[in-house]
Structures are given as C-alpha cells and as structure tokens.
Design a protein around this motif. Structure first.
Motif, PDB file in Angstrom:
ATOM      1  N   VAL A   1       0.836  -1.210   0.000  1.00 12.17           N
ATOM      2  CA  VAL A   1       0.000   0.000   0.000  1.00 12.17           C
ATOM      3  C   VAL A   1       0.867   1.256   0.000  1.00 12.17           C
ATOM      4  CG1 VAL A   1      -1.664   1.325   1.343  1.00 12.17           C
ATOM      5  CG2 VAL A   1      -1.965  -1.132   1.084  1.00 12.17           C
ATOM      6  N   MET A   2       1.928   1.256   0.802  1.00 14.56           N
ATOM      7  CA  MET A   2       2.805   2.428   0.867  1.00 14.56           C
ATOM      8  C   MET A   2       3.488   2.673  -0.466  1.00 14.56           C
ATOM      9  SD  MET A   2       4.491   2.083   4.670  1.00 14.56           S
ATOM     10  CE  MET A   2       5.409   3.608   4.445  1.00 14.56           C
ATOM     11  N   VAL A   3       3.967   1.620  -1.106  1.00 12.18           N
ATOM     12  CA  VAL A   3       4.600   1.793  -2.416  1.00 12.18           C
ATOM     13  C   VAL A   3       3.602   2.351  -3.420  1.00 12.18           C
ATOM     14  CG1 VAL A   3       5.636   0.548  -4.357  1.00 12.18           C
ATOM     15  CG2 VAL A   3       6.353   0.035  -2.025  1.00 12.18           C
ATOM     16  N   ALA A   4       2.370   1.805  -3.405  1.00 10.87           N
ATOM     17  CA  ALA A   4       1.345   2.301  -4.323  1.00 10.87           C
ATOM     18  C   ALA A   4       1.020   3.767  -4.048  1.00 10.87           C
ATOM     19  CB  ALA A   4       0.088   1.435  -4.211  1.00 10.87           C
TER      20      ALA A   4
ATOM     21  N   ALA B   1       0.991   9.296  -5.226  1.00 11.58           N
ATOM     22  CA  ALA B   1       0.921  10.624  -4.622  1.00 11.58           C
ATOM     23  C   ALA B   1       2.027  11.557  -5.116  1.00 11.58           C
ATOM     24  CB  ALA B   1       0.992  10.499  -3.096  1.00 11.58           C
ATOM     25  N   THR B   2       3.209  11.014  -5.405  1.00 14.14           N
ATOM     26  CA  THR B   2       4.320  11.885  -5.814  1.00 14.14           C
ATOM     27  C   THR B   2       4.012  12.646  -7.105  1.00 14.14           C
ATOM     28  OG1 THR B   2       5.921  10.466  -4.697  1.00 14.14           O
ATOM     29  CG2 THR B   2       6.763  11.942  -6.404  1.00 14.14           C
ATOM     30  N   PRO B   3       3.647  11.972  -8.190  1.00 11.98           N
ATOM     31  CA  PRO B   3       3.304  12.761  -9.393  1.00 11.98           C
ATOM     32  C   PRO B   3       2.057  13.619  -9.190  1.00 11.98           C
ATOM     33  CG  PRO B   3       2.796  10.421  -9.713  1.00 11.98           C
ATOM     34  CD  PRO B   3       3.568  10.527  -8.454  1.00 11.98           C
ATOM     35  N   LEU B   4       1.131  13.155  -8.355  1.00  9.97           N
ATOM     36  CA  LEU B   4      -0.063  13.960  -8.104  1.00  9.97           C
ATOM     37  C   LEU B   4       0.290  15.243  -7.361  1.00  9.97           C
ATOM     38  CD1 LEU B   4      -3.104  14.109  -8.401  1.00  9.97           C
ATOM     39  CD2 LEU B   4      -3.321  12.848  -6.244  1.00  9.97           C
ATOM     40  N   ALA B   5       1.216  15.141  -6.392  1.00 13.21           N
ATOM     41  CA  ALA B   5       1.639  16.341  -5.665  1.00 13.21           C
ATOM     42  C   ALA B   5       2.353  17.319  -6.584  1.00 13.21           C
ATOM     43  CB  ALA B   5       2.550  15.939  -4.504  1.00 13.21           C
ATOM     44  N   VAL B   6       3.214  16.793  -7.455  1.00 11.81           N
ATOM     45  CA  VAL B   6       3.904  17.666  -8.412  1.00 11.81           C
ATOM     46  C   VAL B   6       2.892  18.321  -9.349  1.00 11.81           C
ATOM     47  CG1 VAL B   6       5.571  17.709 -10.306  1.00 11.81           C
ATOM     48  CG2 VAL B   6       6.039  16.353  -8.261  1.00 11.81           C
ATOM     49  N   GLY B   7       1.919  17.533  -9.803  1.00 11.39           N
ATOM     50  CA  GLY B   7       0.899  18.089 -10.688  1.00 11.39           C
ATOM     51  C   GLY B   7       0.071  19.161 -10.006  1.00 11.39           C
ATOM     52  N   ILE B   8      -0.237  18.967  -8.698  1.00 16.08           N
ATOM     53  CA  ILE B   8      -0.989  19.990  -7.956  1.00 16.08           C
ATOM     54  C   ILE B   8      -0.205  21.298  -7.894  1.00 16.08           C
ATOM     55  CG2 ILE B   8      -1.783  20.611  -5.642  1.00 16.08           C
ATOM     56  CD1 ILE B   8      -2.661  17.708  -5.290  1.00 16.08           C
ATOM     57  N   GLN B   9       1.091  21.181  -7.587  1.00  9.58           N
ATOM     58  CA  GLN B   9       1.921  22.391  -7.501  1.00  9.58           C
ATOM     59  C   GLN B   9       1.950  23.132  -8.839  1.00  9.58           C
ATOM     60  OE1 GLN B   9       6.010  21.639  -6.689  1.00  9.58           O
ATOM     61  NE2 GLN B   9       6.618  23.780  -6.808  1.00  9.58           N
ATOM     62  N   ARG B  10       2.215  22.400  -9.915  1.00 12.19           N
ATOM     63  CA  ARG B  10       2.292  23.033 -11.220  1.00 12.19           C
ATOM     64  C   ARG B  10       0.945  23.621 -11.624  1.00 12.19           C
ATOM     65  NH1 ARG B  10       6.036  18.770 -14.733  1.00 12.19           N
ATOM     66  NH2 ARG B  10       7.966  19.128 -13.540  1.00 12.19           N
ATOM     67  N   SER B  11      -0.126  22.933 -11.318  1.00 14.32           N
ATOM     68  CA  SER B  11      -1.447  23.429 -11.689  1.00 14.32           C
ATOM     69  C   SER B  11      -1.793  24.710 -10.959  1.00 14.32           C
ATOM     70  CB  SER B  11      -2.489  22.350 -11.384  1.00 14.32           C
ATOM     71  OG  SER B  11      -3.795  22.819 -11.630  1.00 14.32           O
TER      72      SER B  11
ATOM     73  N   ALA C   1      -4.125   9.934   1.732  1.00 13.05           N
ATOM     74  CA  ALA C   1      -3.180   8.817   1.738  1.00 13.05           C
ATOM     75  C   ALA C   1      -3.162   8.114   3.089  1.00 13.05           C
ATOM     76  CB  ALA C   1      -1.787   9.314   1.379  1.00 13.05           C
ATOM     77  N   LEU C   2      -3.270   8.917   4.178  1.00 14.75           N
ATOM     78  CA  LEU C   2      -3.289   8.321   5.512  1.00 14.75           C
ATOM     79  C   LEU C   2      -4.536   7.469   5.711  1.00 14.75           C
ATOM     80  CD1 LEU C   2      -1.938   8.076   8.260  1.00 14.75           C
ATOM     81  CD2 LEU C   2      -3.176  10.135   8.976  1.00 14.75           C
ATOM     82  N   VAL C   3      -5.682   7.988   5.231  1.00 14.47           N
ATOM     83  CA  VAL C   3      -6.916   7.196   5.326  1.00 14.47           C
ATOM     84  C   VAL C   3      -6.781   5.911   4.516  1.00 14.47           C
ATOM     85  CG1 VAL C   3      -9.363   7.168   4.711  1.00 14.47           C
ATOM     86  CG2 VAL C   3      -8.377   9.192   5.790  1.00 14.47           C
ATOM     87  N   ALA C   4      -6.182   6.030   3.311  1.00 13.53           N
ATOM     88  CA  ALA C   4      -5.988   4.837   2.476  1.00 13.53           C
ATOM     89  C   ALA C   4      -5.059   3.840   3.154  1.00 13.53           C
ATOM     90  CB  ALA C   4      -5.447   5.234   1.109  1.00 13.53           C
ATOM     91  N   LEU C   5      -3.993   4.355   3.790  1.00  9.67           N
ATOM     92  CA  LEU C   5      -3.060   3.479   4.476  1.00  9.67           C
ATOM     93  C   LEU C   5      -3.721   2.786   5.669  1.00  9.67           C
ATOM     94  CD1 LEU C   5      -0.186   2.388   4.805  1.00  9.67           C
ATOM     95  CD2 LEU C   5       0.359   4.427   6.157  1.00  9.67           C
TER      96      LEU C   5
END
Length: 432
Positions: free
Chosen positions: A13-16, A21-31, A151-155
């Motif tokens: 789950v953590m790897v997933a 989350a990493t590309p999603l976080a980068v995408g949020i910043q750029r957006s 992510a914490l809820v998912a974990l």
C-alpha cells in the motif's frame, strides 16, 4: 504469519501511495502556479485594454483598480513606471514584453506577467501584473495536506483490510497445523476442516487423505495381528495338547497317531497362516479366492477337528450335505477358516447341539451353522470388532469371518438370534 501478511500488505500500500501521490503532488503544484500565472496574465490584459491611445502621445493614463488582488503597473518603453504599482524601473520580464509578446516569469519572490500595450500596431507601453508566491504556496500546501490525509486514510484502511485478510488466511493454516500436531500425537480421528480458501482446502483434503490412508494401514496392521492371534490360538492349543498326550503315553501306536494328528494340525496351521496373510494383502472389495477345493474335503477336515471338542463337552455336532452339493468345489481355505470361527463361536457362546447344513443355491453354496442357544449381543453389532458379552470372547472372530467372506466374494449373515443361526454364502467358481 499474520505479522508477515500485514507487513507485506502495508509495504504494498505504501509503495502504491508513493507512486501515486508523488506525481499527483507535483501536478498539484504546477497546476496551482499555472492558475496563478493565468490570473496575473488576465489582470494585465484587462488593464492593457483600458489603456487609451492618449498614452502613446505621453498623456497621463490611470489604470483601473479593484478588479484584481495583483499589483498592476504601467510602464513606458523607457522602462519607467507611469502608473500603478511595481518597481520604478522595468524588470527583465517587463522588458521582454516590450518586444510585443506576452512575457511570464519571476522577479525575486513575485510571479510576473507582462502584456504589451499596442496602438496602431505599435507597442507603446507594457502592463505589468505581479503577485507574491506565498498565496500560491499556501494553496499548494493545503492541497498537499488534503492529499496526505487521503493517503493516511488509504493506508489505515489498507492496514485494517490487511489484518482482516491475515486472520482469514492464517486461521485455516493454524487449524491445519493443529490438526497435523494432533495426528502426530496419535489422534488418527483428527481431520482438517474446510475453509473459504480453495488452495488451503486442497492442502486440507490432501492431508485428510494421507491421514485416512495411514489410519487404514495402521488398522490393517492391528487387525492382522489380532486376526493371526485369534486364528492360531485354537489350532496351537490342540497341537500342544496332542503332543503332550503322546509324550505322556510311550505306546508306539499312540505316538504314531499323535504324530499324524500333529501333522494334520500343522498343515491346518499353515493354511490358516496363508489365509490370514492373503486377507491382510487383499485390497478393499471382493477378492475371489485363487484356490478352490472339493466341498466334501472341507467338511471332512472341519468335522475331524471339531468333533472331539464338542464331544468332550457332551454336545452333538452334525453335518448335513444336500446330495447336489457334494460334487461342488468352493474356496476351501476361506470356507475352512469361516467354519472354524462359527463353530468356535458356537462352542464358547452357544449351547446344545450344533447343526451344519450345506445347501446348493445355484451359483453359490449356503452353509447354515445353528446351535440351541440365544444370541447375547444385539444383532446390529454382532459383526463389530470388540463386541462381546463374555470375558473369554475377544470380539474378533465374527468380524474376521465376515471380512474373509467378503474378500472371497461371499457373504456372512446372522439369520436368527434365537436359536442362533449364521449363514455363509460362498460363490462356486466358474466351470463347476
């Protein structure tokens, strides 16, 4: 095992989550930063539209206010701030817009969008819109916190599901291990239960099959030992008694008769051993005897062995053969052994005269063994191993006789409980 399953699931789950989350976080910043730059560009465009043609002739022009939070400034081609907010001299982003293009960039801690002001297709000035990055970073931070919370809820959900699945997986395996330990401790009745997992069910079925086969083999060995001791006890006792009588009487004639009787009993012992071994090696189901002998020979040998024993107790033993049955042949070893068991049972547990009647049933021989006593056991358990009503009985003879009959393709049944009557059916070999 449960800890390992949970650990593997949590790592997965953590790897997933990291990969998602990493590309999603980068995408949020750029957006968010792209949205902020777009807002600045729209503010600059709105201001540039309001700049009149008088600005090209050097007249004073005021920018509209209150339409945006951005700091908007108007610059002439010399780079001087003519109106609004901004640095006194144009920054590099603003100077790029003087070439007639919309320019975007950063000036220190500010995001800047510069739009050229044109009159008659000639650039007359530049509108600069700028805003600090703190607001954009604040929005990005809030979005990142929401993403981290998700992510914490998912974990947490993954951990709970993993623990439940670990219990689901480990419980049948733990039960299977407990069953194996019970079998190793000697409990051959222990069997693994079914579970909701097909693979574990397959292992459980395999283990149960193995235990059943081991149980069958062990019971086979125990039955063989009990059968051998039961069948050999009476012939050995008669042989020993005859030899003791011969040793006590030095008369040559008596000695010769004792030796002949001993030879006959030893041959009977050999046949007994062969029959018990054949039964021990036989597979489940009917196994027709390999050897057939004359029916009259079987009856004669059995009568010689048992006539004296019944006579010594003052009891009569009669054999009656129908004329049509005298020329028939039957599995002789099986027939002798079963008749020995039935006559021994009648001598120990029955009373009065014993009648053995042999009948031709057309394809089978029926032998009725009846005495004048009453069966002390319930008919339904008479053929169960260990079922006996006296200390002298072992509860082995009748079950053994039934197994011998089945192995020869025949059947042994209790016809009447009073007077006690057993009937043995044995097949007549083909061609007889």
């Amino acid at each position: 095992m449960r800890k390992r399953v949970v650990r593997v699931a949590v790592v997965a789950v953590m790897v997933a989550l990291v990969l998602l989350a990493t590309p999603l976080a980068v995408g949020i910043q750029r957006s968010f930063f792209a949205d902020e730059r777009g807002e600045l560009e729209r503010a600059a465009l709105a201001a540039a539209v309001r700049v009149g043609a008088k600005f090209a002739s050097g007249d004073h022009t005021e920018l509209p206010t209150g339409e945006s939070d951005a700091r908007v400034g108007l610059y002439d081609l010399a780079g001087r701030l003519r109106d609004g907010q901004g640095p006194a001299t144009a920054d590099p982003v603003t100077r790029r817009a003087m070439a007639g293009v919309v320019a975007r960039g950063r000036d220190g801690q500010e995001m800047v969008a510069a739009v050229p002001v044109s009159t008659a297709e000639r650039v007359t000035g530049v509108v600069r819109a700028a805003d600090g990055t703190q607001e954009a970073w604040g929005r990005v931070t809030l979005a990142w916190l929401a993403l981290a919370g998700t992510a914490l809820v998912a974990l947490t959900t993954g951990v709970l599901v993993a623990r439940r699945q670990a219990r689901t997986l480990s419980a049948p395996l733990e039960a299977l291990s407990a069953t194996a330990v019970a079998v190793a401790d000697g409990d051959l009745t222990a069997r693994a239960d079914r579970s909701a997992i097909a693979e574990i069910d397959q292992v459980a079925r395999t283990q149960n099959t193995m235990v059943e086969r081991l149980t069958t083999l062990l019971e086979h060995e125990r039955h063989f030992s009990a059968n051998a001791s039961h069948q050999l006890r009476t012939p050995l006792a008669g042989l020993q008694l005859g030899l003791e009588e011969a040793a006590a009487d030095p008369d040559t004639g008596h000695l010769r008769a004792a030796v002949e009787e001993a030879l006959e009993r030893s041959r009977h012992l050999q046949r007994t051993v062969d029959e018990v071994l054949r039964l021990a090696r036989a597979a489940p189901g009917p196994q027709v005897s390999e050897r057939a002998g004359p029916l009259t020979g079987v009856v004669d040998r059995v009568e010689r062995r048992w006539h004296g024993a019944f006579a010594a107790e003052g009891r009569r033993l009669d054999f009656v053969l129908e004329p049509s049955s005298r020329a028939l042949r039957i599995p002789d070893r099986t027939g002798e052994q079963i008749l020995d068991v039935l006559l021994d049972n009648a001598r120990q547990h029955g009373r009065g005269a014993v009648d053995v009647t042999v009948r031709d049933m057309g394809g089978a021989i029926a032998m009725d063994v009846a005495d004048e006593g009453s069966l002390a056991l319930e008919p339904r358990i008479v053929f169960e191993r260990g079922a006996t009503t006296s200390r002298s009985g072992s509860g082995i003879g009748l079950p053994l006789a039934r197994d011998m009959a089945r192995a020869a393709g025949g059947r042994l049944t209790l016809v009447r409980a009073s007077p006690t009557t057993f009937t043995l059916f044995l097949p007549i070999p083909e061609g007889e």
